[in-house]
Design an enzyme around this catalytic site. Structure first.
Site, PDB file in Angstrom:
ATOM      1  N   ASP A  49     -94.314   3.348  25.699  1.00 53.60           N
ATOM      2  CA  ASP A  49     -93.721   4.249  24.712  1.00 53.60           C
ATOM      3  C   ASP A  49     -92.252   4.475  25.080  1.00 53.60           C
ATOM      4  O   ASP A  49     -91.953   5.188  26.043  1.00 53.60           O
ATOM      5  CB  ASP A  49     -94.472   5.572  24.683  1.00 53.60           C
ATOM      6  N   SER A  95     -96.927  13.085  18.375  1.00 57.94           N
ATOM      7  CA  SER A  95     -95.477  13.241  18.391  1.00 57.94           C
ATOM      8  C   SER A  95     -95.102  14.687  18.095  1.00 57.94           C
ATOM      9  O   SER A  95     -95.576  15.601  18.765  1.00 57.94           O
ATOM     10  CB  SER A  95     -94.867  12.238  17.401  1.00 57.94           C
ATOM     11  N   HIS A 118     -95.417   4.080  21.045  1.00 59.90           N
ATOM     12  CA  HIS A 118     -95.477   5.421  20.457  1.00 59.90           C
ATOM     13  C   HIS A 118     -96.576   5.524  19.400  1.00 59.90           C
ATOM     14  O   HIS A 118     -97.178   6.586  19.226  1.00 59.90           O
ATOM     15  CB  HIS A 118     -94.117   5.783  19.853  1.00 59.90           C
TER      16      HIS A 118
END
Length: 281
Positions: A233, A129, A261
């Site tokens: 995601d 991320s 995610h």
């Protein structure tokens, strides 16, 4: 970015944190703080291998919340993992977290200084991320140090759709109590609320920057790169991993068909094997 982590934490997060803490004296694991650029940076090290990888967490994340499954099972006699809490996150406070236009680069440079201070000249980087964004910049800025790169849930720029997704997450009062609880427990409500709002503003600002988050840096990476994506995601549209695959010179893409995610948590065994095999080549 945090929402998918939060959905996992009510079911397993607190138990995971307890397990990680209880295991911290086993499997050659240790947590410590070290002075980096005038800040006390918290990190956890696991494993005893000569091959070393730095783990970079996502927004509001930390070594324990984001990489528990990797510290426990990916690290071992062949691979040493160093997972850190970026400045202003987790146990690396003070300082309070800030989000200037350079915050991804700032994290990249601080992470590089951490590894230098710990005595590591050559290492792999695993970034999830926000941590994936900073990992890309780190690999571009320190090609002599970063030997291989693994990123997932990252984005080289912010588009209209991305900004809409971020804004939908801004108001934590609209989150369920179960979703908010882990971060409030870690940070306290006031710090979590203000920092989360500041993150939304900070990440959204990249929409108006020509280079986006790290467009230029993607083409400057010289190490082999594994881009991982979860097909489900909801936070990262598939255009982002495709962008990395197309613009990083030596990159390949692996997709988890049912991954979201937080695929490295839900599919930890499969993810760890994928990364272990990539790093060993």
């Amino acid at each position: 970015m945090f929402q998918h982590l939060a959905k996992q934490l009510p079911r397993c997060g607190r138990n995971l944190l307890k397990s990680v803490l209880q295991d911290s004296m086993r499997n050659t694991r240790n947590m410590a703080k070290i002075a980096v650029n005038g800040m006390n940076i918290n990190y956890e090290k696991a494993g005893s291998g000569s091959s070393v990888a730095l783990c970079m967490p996502g927004a509001m994340g930390s070594a324990l919340t984001d990489f528990g499954a990797q510290l426990k099972s990916l690290a071992g006699p062949e691979l040493t993992l160093v997972a850190w809490d970026p400045p202003g996150y987790g146990q690396s406070r003070p300082p309070a977290r800030q989000f200037p236009p350079t915050f991804f680069k700032d994290d990249a440079l601080a992470a590089a200084e951490l590894m230098k201070t710990l005595g590591y000249d050559r290492y792999h980087v695993l970034g999830w991320s926000d941590g994936g964004n900073s990992a890309v910049i780190l690999a571009a800025l320190r090609p002599q140090s970063v030997t291989k790169l693994v990123i997932w849930g990252a984005n080289a720029y912010v588009g209209d759709k991305d900004q809409e997704l971020y804004e939908a997450l801004r108001d934590i009062d609209k989150w369920s109590a179960r979703m908010k609880a882990p971060m409030i427990e870690m940070y306290g409500e006031e710090y979590f609320r203000s920092t989360w709002n500041a993150w939304i503003d900070g990440i959204s600002a990249f929409k108006d920057i020509e280079n986006g988050v790290c467009r230029k840096e993607t083409s400057e990476i010289r190490c082999p790169t594994l881009v991982v994506h979860g097909a489900k995601d909801a936070m990262v549209p598939p255009e982002h991993p495709e962008y990395f695959k197309q613009h990083i010179p030596d990159a390949r893409l692996h997709v988890f068909p049912d991954g979201k995610h937080n695929l490295h948590m839900k599919y930890a065994d499969e993810f760890n094997k994928l990364v272990r095999d990539f790093l060993a080549k």
